[in-house]
Design a protein around this motif. Sequence first.
Motif, PDB file in Angstrom:
ATOM      1  N   LYS A 134      94.722   5.324   3.902  1.00  8.61           N
ATOM      2  CA  LYS A 134      94.110   5.660   2.612  1.00  8.61           C
ATOM      3  C   LYS A 134      92.681   5.122   2.523  1.00  8.61           C
ATOM      4  N   HIS A 135      92.479   3.893   2.975  1.00  9.68           N
ATOM      5  CA  HIS A 135      91.143   3.299   2.912  1.00  9.68           C
ATOM      6  C   HIS A 135      90.207   3.935   3.931  1.00  9.68           C
ATOM      7  N   GLN A 136      90.737   4.383   5.062  1.00 16.48           N
ATOM      8  CA  GLN A 136      89.908   5.106   6.020  1.00 16.48           C
ATOM      9  C   GLN A 136      89.371   6.388   5.392  1.00 16.48           C
ATOM     10  N   ILE A 137      90.221   7.099   4.688  1.00 16.86           N
ATOM     11  CA  ILE A 137      89.808   8.340   4.026  1.00 16.86           C
ATOM     12  C   ILE A 137      88.813   8.042   2.907  1.00 16.86           C
ATOM     13  N   GLY A 138      89.114   7.077   2.064  1.00 20.47           N
ATOM     14  CA  GLY A 138      88.255   6.755   0.932  1.00 20.47           C
ATOM     15  C   GLY A 138      86.916   6.163   1.317  1.00 20.47           C
ATOM     16  N   SER A 139      86.802   5.645   2.543  1.00 21.20           N
ATOM     17  CA  SER A 139      85.555   5.025   3.006  1.00 21.20           C
ATOM     18  C   SER A 139      84.714   5.974   3.847  1.00 21.20           C
ATOM     19  N   SER A 140      85.070   7.250   3.871  1.00 19.08           N
ATOM     20  CA  SER A 140      84.374   8.220   4.719  1.00 19.08           C
ATOM     21  C   SER A 140      83.713   9.305   3.871  1.00 19.08           C
ATOM     22  N   ASN A 141      82.681   9.897   4.428  1.00 18.11           N
ATOM     23  CA  ASN A 141      82.036  11.013   3.735  1.00 18.11           C
ATOM     24  C   ASN A 141      82.092  12.316   4.529  1.00 18.11           C
ATOM     25  N   VAL A 142      82.741  12.280   5.685  1.00 12.24           N
ATOM     26  CA  VAL A 142      83.040  13.489   6.453  1.00 12.24           C
ATOM     27  C   VAL A 142      84.528  13.443   6.795  1.00 12.24           C
ATOM     28  N   LEU A 143      85.303  14.341   6.205  1.00 14.95           N
ATOM     29  CA  LEU A 143      86.746  14.373   6.425  1.00 14.95           C
ATOM     30  C   LEU A 143      87.081  15.552   7.330  1.00 14.95           C
ATOM     31  N   VAL A 144      87.819  15.273   8.393  1.00 12.86           N
ATOM     32  CA  VAL A 144      88.113  16.303   9.384  1.00 12.86           C
ATOM     33  C   VAL A 144      89.624  16.477   9.496  1.00 12.86           C
ATOM     34  N   LEU A 145      90.119  17.626   9.034  1.00 14.56           N
ATOM     35  CA  LEU A 145      91.529  17.951   9.219  1.00 14.56           C
ATOM     36  C   LEU A 145      91.683  18.497  10.625  1.00 14.56           C
ATOM     37  N   ASN A 146      92.228  17.676  11.501  1.00 12.30           N
ATOM     38  CA  ASN A 146      92.319  18.015  12.926  1.00 12.30           C
ATOM     39  C   ASN A 146      93.713  18.561  13.265  1.00 12.30           C
ATOM     40  N   LYS A 147      93.812  19.200  14.417  1.00 11.66           N
ATOM     41  CA  LYS A 147      95.073  19.762  14.927  1.00 11.66           C
ATOM     42  C   LYS A 147      95.633  20.834  13.995  1.00 11.66           C
ATOM     43  N   THR A 148      94.730  21.611  13.398  1.00 10.39           N
ATOM     44  CA  THR A 148      95.176  22.647  12.470  1.00 10.39           C
ATOM     45  C   THR A 148      95.939  23.772  13.158  1.00 10.39           C
ATOM     46  N   ILE A 242      67.202  13.991  -5.381  1.00 10.16           N
ATOM     47  CA  ILE A 242      68.519  13.933  -4.743  1.00 10.16           C
ATOM     48  C   ILE A 242      69.567  14.596  -5.634  1.00 10.16           C
ATOM     49  N   ASN A 243      69.543  14.279  -6.912  1.00 13.77           N
ATOM     50  CA  ASN A 243      70.554  14.804  -7.835  1.00 13.77           C
ATOM     51  C   ASN A 243      70.467  16.319  -8.015  1.00 13.77           C
ATOM     52  N   LYS A 244      69.286  16.876  -7.784  1.00 11.85           N
ATOM     53  CA  LYS A 244      69.092  18.303  -7.992  1.00 11.85           C
ATOM     54  C   LYS A 244      69.145  19.107  -6.694  1.00 11.85           C
ATOM     55  N   LEU A 245      69.575  18.476  -5.608  1.00 16.19           N
ATOM     56  CA  LEU A 245      69.664  19.203  -4.342  1.00 16.19           C
ATOM     57  C   LEU A 245      70.688  20.336  -4.436  1.00 16.19           C
ATOM     58  N   PRO A 246      70.405  21.490  -3.857  1.00 16.80           N
ATOM     59  CA  PRO A 246      71.398  22.572  -3.815  1.00 16.80           C
ATOM     60  C   PRO A 246      72.653  22.115  -3.069  1.00 16.80           C
ATOM     61  N   PRO A 247      73.804  22.682  -3.376  1.00 18.75           N
ATOM     62  CA  PRO A 247      75.059  22.224  -2.760  1.00 18.75           C
ATOM     63  C   PRO A 247      75.128  22.422  -1.250  1.00 18.75           C
ATOM     64  N   ASP A 248      74.305  23.329  -0.690  1.00 25.04           N
ATOM     65  CA  ASP A 248      74.372  23.555   0.748  1.00 25.04           C
ATOM     66  C   ASP A 248      73.527  22.561   1.541  1.00 25.04           C
ATOM     67  N   VAL A 249      72.813  21.649   0.852  1.00 19.87           N
ATOM     68  CA  VAL A 249      72.039  20.622   1.539  1.00 19.87           C
ATOM     69  C   VAL A 249      72.949  19.429   1.811  1.00 19.87           C
ATOM     70  N   ILE A 250      73.207  19.177   3.084  1.00 16.89           N
ATOM     71  CA  ILE A 250      74.096  18.072   3.442  1.00 16.89           C
ATOM     72  C   ILE A 250      73.327  16.860   3.953  1.00 16.89           C
ATOM     73  N   ARG A 251      72.069  17.055   4.330  1.00 16.98           N
ATOM     74  CA  ARG A 251      71.250  15.944   4.793  1.00 16.98           C
ATOM     75  C   ARG A 251      69.850  16.044   4.218  1.00 16.98           C
ATOM     76  N   SER A 270      72.812  11.376   3.485  1.00 19.54           N
ATOM     77  CA  SER A 270      73.794  12.006   4.360  1.00 19.54           C
ATOM     78  C   SER A 270      75.110  12.199   3.625  1.00 19.54           C
ATOM     79  N   PHE A 271      75.483  13.445   3.369  1.00 22.85           N
ATOM     80  CA  PHE A 271      76.784  13.761   2.796  1.00 22.85           C
ATOM     81  C   PHE A 271      77.088  12.924   1.552  1.00 22.85           C
ATOM     82  N   GLY A 272      76.106  12.789   0.667  1.00 25.34           N
ATOM     83  CA  GLY A 272      76.336  12.077  -0.578  1.00 25.34           C
ATOM     84  C   GLY A 272      75.941  10.620  -0.573  1.00 25.34           C
ATOM     85  N   ASN A 273      75.455  10.099   0.548  1.00 30.48           N
ATOM     86  CA  ASN A 273      75.077   8.690   0.628  1.00 30.48           C
ATOM     87  C   ASN A 273      73.564   8.569   0.802  1.00 30.48           C
ATOM     88  N   LEU A 274      72.906   7.822  -0.089  1.00 29.93           N
ATOM     89  CA  LEU A 274      71.464   7.617  -0.026  1.00 29.93           C
ATOM     90  C   LEU A 274      71.157   6.225   0.495  1.00 29.93           C
TER      91      LEU A 274
END
Length: 296
Positions: A134-148, A242-251, A270-274
Amino acid sequence: MIPAFIITGYLGSGKTTLLLNAAREHFSEKRVAVIVNELGEVGVDGKILKNAYSEVLELPEGCICCTIHAEFEKAIRELREKYEPELLMVETSGSAEPFPVMISLQNLGCIIEGVICLIDTKNFHLYSQEDTAKHQIGSSNVLVLNKTDLVDESTLKQVEDSVVDIWNRYLLRNLFTNEPVFRSFKLYKTSFGKLPAEVFSGVFALQEKLYHLNGETHSHNHAQQVIYLDEPVDYNELLDIINKLPPDVIRLKGILKLKDFPEALVVNYSFGNLDTSYTLPHYEGKSFLVLIRSFN
């Protein structure tokens, strides 16, 4: 300043496979160093990754944030002095949380490009209630659902909903202000740990732009947009951008001259972190911001 990624995720989620694929598909011509923290007497991951990366350091059994903290910082210094990597990748053990690693990297002059958490979609139900997961997920800003490829659409949707819920409930927050460390996350669904170029596309944007400003030539990524600023701005104006960046800007990366501040500021979003913790005392060029847009 060395850009860095932290790769986290529960045991067996696919961290090493992701690193192998990233080396092959995205970093074949870059000096990338990897630090691997494994449990057990024999370091398997490190031996595998040495066939893909130029420099791999294995840390002994133990948690980076406590029992081997000194070894971790020593490894970073050794890599910087002897190898001068363009990028650093840190693979934590499956039983570790990434936040202490983030703090150590920042203290040692690294810029956190992203914290990537791998989730094993097939076996998530077996470990989803573990606090570490749970803390690994909550401490990350890129979540990868693997082995789909190993689950049906219904199961995949259930895992996605659960992971998003965990991220919101266990989101890493500043202990003093209670503000979230990451404002948002980017979620990917994949197999065999393969990630698109956009995850790593902003890593070298600032360096490439500096080369361009110095008169050297380089290839432009079609997903990049450069904004020049003729006058210094204050910090609140930066936050407004930063707050007004379009949603497709990830970096967003760049160098800004601020009002009432003598040194140019290195900006890394980067992905929501300044991150604005680094300055360039002798920078004389223009202020600029490089926007990295999603390929989706």
